[in-house]
Design a protein around this motif. Structure first.
Motif, PDB file in Angstrom:
ATOM      1  N   GLU A 240       0.828  -1.209   0.000  1.00 55.61           N
ATOM      2  CA  GLU A 240       0.000   0.000   0.000  1.00 55.61           C
ATOM      3  C   GLU A 240       0.862   1.259   0.000  1.00 55.61           C
ATOM      4  OE1 GLU A 240      -3.748   2.082   2.380  1.00 55.61           O
ATOM      5  OE2 GLU A 240      -2.782   0.291   3.209  1.00 55.61           O
ATOM      6  N   LYS A 241       1.857   1.311   0.877  1.00 54.28           N
ATOM      7  CA  LYS A 241       2.712   2.495   0.957  1.00 54.28           C
ATOM      8  C   LYS A 241       3.476   2.698  -0.341  1.00 54.28           C
ATOM      9  CE  LYS A 241       6.503   4.596   3.569  1.00 54.28           C
ATOM     10  NZ  LYS A 241       7.462   4.429   4.694  1.00 54.28           N
ATOM     11  N   THR A 242       3.943   1.616  -0.950  1.00 51.80           N
ATOM     12  CA  THR A 242       4.715   1.723  -2.192  1.00 51.80           C
ATOM     13  C   THR A 242       3.856   2.262  -3.325  1.00 51.80           C
ATOM     14  OG1 THR A 242       6.134  -0.113  -1.511  1.00 51.80           O
ATOM     15  CG2 THR A 242       6.122   0.454  -3.859  1.00 51.80           C
ATOM     16  N   ILE A 243       2.644   1.751  -3.462  1.00 50.39           N
ATOM     17  CA  ILE A 243       1.745   2.238  -4.511  1.00 50.39           C
ATOM     18  C   ILE A 243       1.439   3.719  -4.307  1.00 50.39           C
ATOM     19  CG2 ILE A 243      -0.627   2.106  -5.386  1.00 50.39           C
ATOM     20  CD1 ILE A 243      -0.410  -0.940  -5.053  1.00 50.39           C
ATOM     21  N   LYS A 244       1.191   4.115  -3.073  1.00 51.03           N
ATOM     22  CA  LYS A 244       0.905   5.526  -2.802  1.00 51.03           C
ATOM     23  C   LYS A 244       2.122   6.403  -3.073  1.00 51.03           C
ATOM     24  CE  LYS A 244      -2.882   4.670   0.406  1.00 51.03           C
ATOM     25  NZ  LYS A 244      -3.888   4.963  -0.623  1.00 51.03           N
ATOM     26  N   SER A 245       3.323   5.874  -2.868  1.00 48.20           N
ATOM     27  CA  SER A 245       4.545   6.621  -3.182  1.00 48.20           C
ATOM     28  C   SER A 245       4.657   6.862  -4.686  1.00 48.20           C
ATOM     29  CB  SER A 245       5.776   5.871  -2.685  1.00 48.20           C
ATOM     30  OG  SER A 245       5.797   5.803  -1.270  1.00 48.20           O
ATOM     31  N   TYR A 246       4.288   5.859  -5.484  1.00 47.58           N
ATOM     32  CA  TYR A 246       4.296   6.026  -6.944  1.00 47.58           C
ATOM     33  C   TYR A 246       3.244   7.039  -7.366  1.00 47.58           C
ATOM     34  CZ  TYR A 246       7.570   2.355  -8.321  1.00 47.58           C
ATOM     35  OH  TYR A 246       8.698   1.614  -8.545  1.00 47.58           O
ATOM     36  N   LEU A 247       2.071   6.947  -6.790  1.00 49.76           N
ATOM     37  CA  LEU A 247       1.008   7.889  -7.167  1.00 49.76           C
ATOM     38  C   LEU A 247       1.406   9.313  -6.833  1.00 49.76           C
ATOM     39  CD1 LEU A 247      -2.088   5.837  -5.945  1.00 49.76           C
ATOM     40  CD2 LEU A 247      -1.324   6.159  -8.291  1.00 49.76           C
ATOM     41  N   LYS A 248       2.068   9.513  -5.707  1.00 51.86           N
ATOM     42  CA  LYS A 248       2.542  10.853  -5.331  1.00 51.86           C
ATOM     43  C   LYS A 248       3.578  11.341  -6.313  1.00 51.86           C
ATOM     44  CE  LYS A 248       4.599  13.464  -1.522  1.00 51.86           C
ATOM     45  NZ  LYS A 248       5.131  13.397  -0.133  1.00 51.86           N
ATOM     46  N   ALA A 249       4.497  10.462  -6.720  1.00 51.26           N
ATOM     47  CA  ALA A 249       5.551  10.844  -7.656  1.00 51.26           C
ATOM     48  C   ALA A 249       4.998  11.182  -9.036  1.00 51.26           C
ATOM     49  CB  ALA A 249       6.584   9.723  -7.777  1.00 51.26           C
ATOM     50  N   LEU A 250       3.880  10.551  -9.406  1.00 53.17           N
ATOM     51  CA  LEU A 250       3.274  10.764 -10.717  1.00 53.17           C
ATOM     52  C   LEU A 250       2.308  11.938 -10.744  1.00 53.17           C
ATOM     53  CD1 LEU A 250       2.582   7.043 -11.650  1.00 53.17           C
ATOM     54  CD2 LEU A 250       4.214   8.543 -12.792  1.00 53.17           C
ATOM     55  N   ASP A 251       1.968  12.470  -9.588  1.00 53.10           N
ATOM     56  CA  ASP A 251       0.988  13.546  -9.496  1.00 53.10           C
ATOM     57  C   ASP A 251       1.647  14.886  -9.861  1.00 53.10           C
ATOM     58  OD1 ASP A 251      -1.068  15.254  -9.016  1.00 53.10           O
ATOM     59  OD2 ASP A 251      -1.354  14.675  -6.916  1.00 53.10           O
ATOM     60  N   LYS A 252       1.329  15.388 -11.045  1.00 47.50           N
ATOM     61  CA  LYS A 252       1.906  16.633 -11.527  1.00 47.50           C
ATOM     62  C   LYS A 252       1.088  17.830 -11.065  1.00 47.50           C
ATOM     63  CE  LYS A 252       3.681  14.247 -15.611  1.00 47.50           C
ATOM     64  NZ  LYS A 252       3.650  14.132 -17.074  1.00 47.50           N
TER      65      LYS A 252
END
Length: 252
Positions: A240-252
């Motif tokens: 869960e934390k890893t997926i949310k880290s990717y989503l944060k990184a992809l959020d422009k």
């Protein structure tokens, strides 16, 4: 009092979607011959944690994702379902049966450990065009795996694909060595895809280490497909934390 209202053009930048490749989950399951970890439950959790897509890459030897997995996931995936692979007859039949939202054509050989090159869209023009036409007749969006080479991207346009997926291993390798300029061919490829009205995806060796830099550099990047790195990172941080880290990184 004179009120002046200035209206400016507003550009809406959509967040790049994260599609999680679950091949490695199937690899762990198959290692013991049972059903742990359970692929269906893991896919549901991945979507619940915020991923906007699920990717699978069945290979002829079914060493990770099995063809039956694709059938089982058909009515499970509630986001975007992407099936990728080499369009041999067995694969084509599977995709036409399951009818995912997207099929990504990858030129990997039968014994390939992982994908290691994009299509030569010029050399294989006739074959790819026929395959793509069949998928599009059945309402399936098509994407073709290519290297960031102008001739291959122009060739992709001629075969009628909806999107291309940029093969990003070269970028990831050079970025790890501090070569930020490694992104330049990918930026140029993205701009060419824009001009040709091709949708743009990317994948292979993208990770939390490089994904933010890559996604911020590439214009109109619609989707990234990430599996190996994400699952490896989740061993330490949790899924869960890893997926949310990717989503944060992809959020422009």
């Amino acid at each position: 009092m004179l009120l002046r209202i200035f209206v400016s053009k507003v550009t809406i930048i959509e967040m790049t979607k994260l599609s999680v490749n679950v091949n490695k989950i199937a690899t762990l399951r198959n290692a013991r011959g049972g059903d742990v970890p359970n692929l269906i439950k893991t896919v549901k959790d991945i979507e619940r944690f915020g991923a906007q897509g699920i990717t699978i890459h069945p290979r002829p030897d079914e060493r990770h994702i099995r063809y039956q997995d694709a059938r089982d996931l058909k009515d499970v995936v509630t986001t975007e379902f992407n099936i990728e692979g080499n369009p041999v007859e067995k694969f084509i039949n599977l995709v036409l049966e399951v009818r995912p939202e997207q099929v990504t054509l990858v030129p990997d050989s039968v014994d390939a450990i992982t994908s290691n090159a994009g299509w030569n869209t010029v050399k294989h023009k006739i074959f790819l065009k026929e395959v793509i036409e069949e998928f599009k007749r059945n309402g399936i969006r098509t994407s073709v795996f290519v290297d960031p080479i102008p001739e291959m991207i122009e060739g992709a346009k001629l075969i009628g694909t909806d999107r291309i997926e940029l093969y990003t291993e070269d970028f990831a390798t050079k970025f790890k060595n501090g070569q930020l300029s490694a992104v330049k061919p990918y930026v140029e490829a993205a701009l060419l895809a824009q001009d040709l009205n091709l949708g743009l995806n990317a994948g292979h060796d993208l990770s939390l280490e490089n994904i933010q830099f890559f996604s911020e550099s590439i214009p109109d990047l619609l989707e990234v497909s990430i599996g190996h790195a994400l699952i490896a990172e989740a061993l330490y941080d949790g899924l869960e934390k890893t997926i949310k880290s990717y989503l944060k990184a992809l959020d422009k």
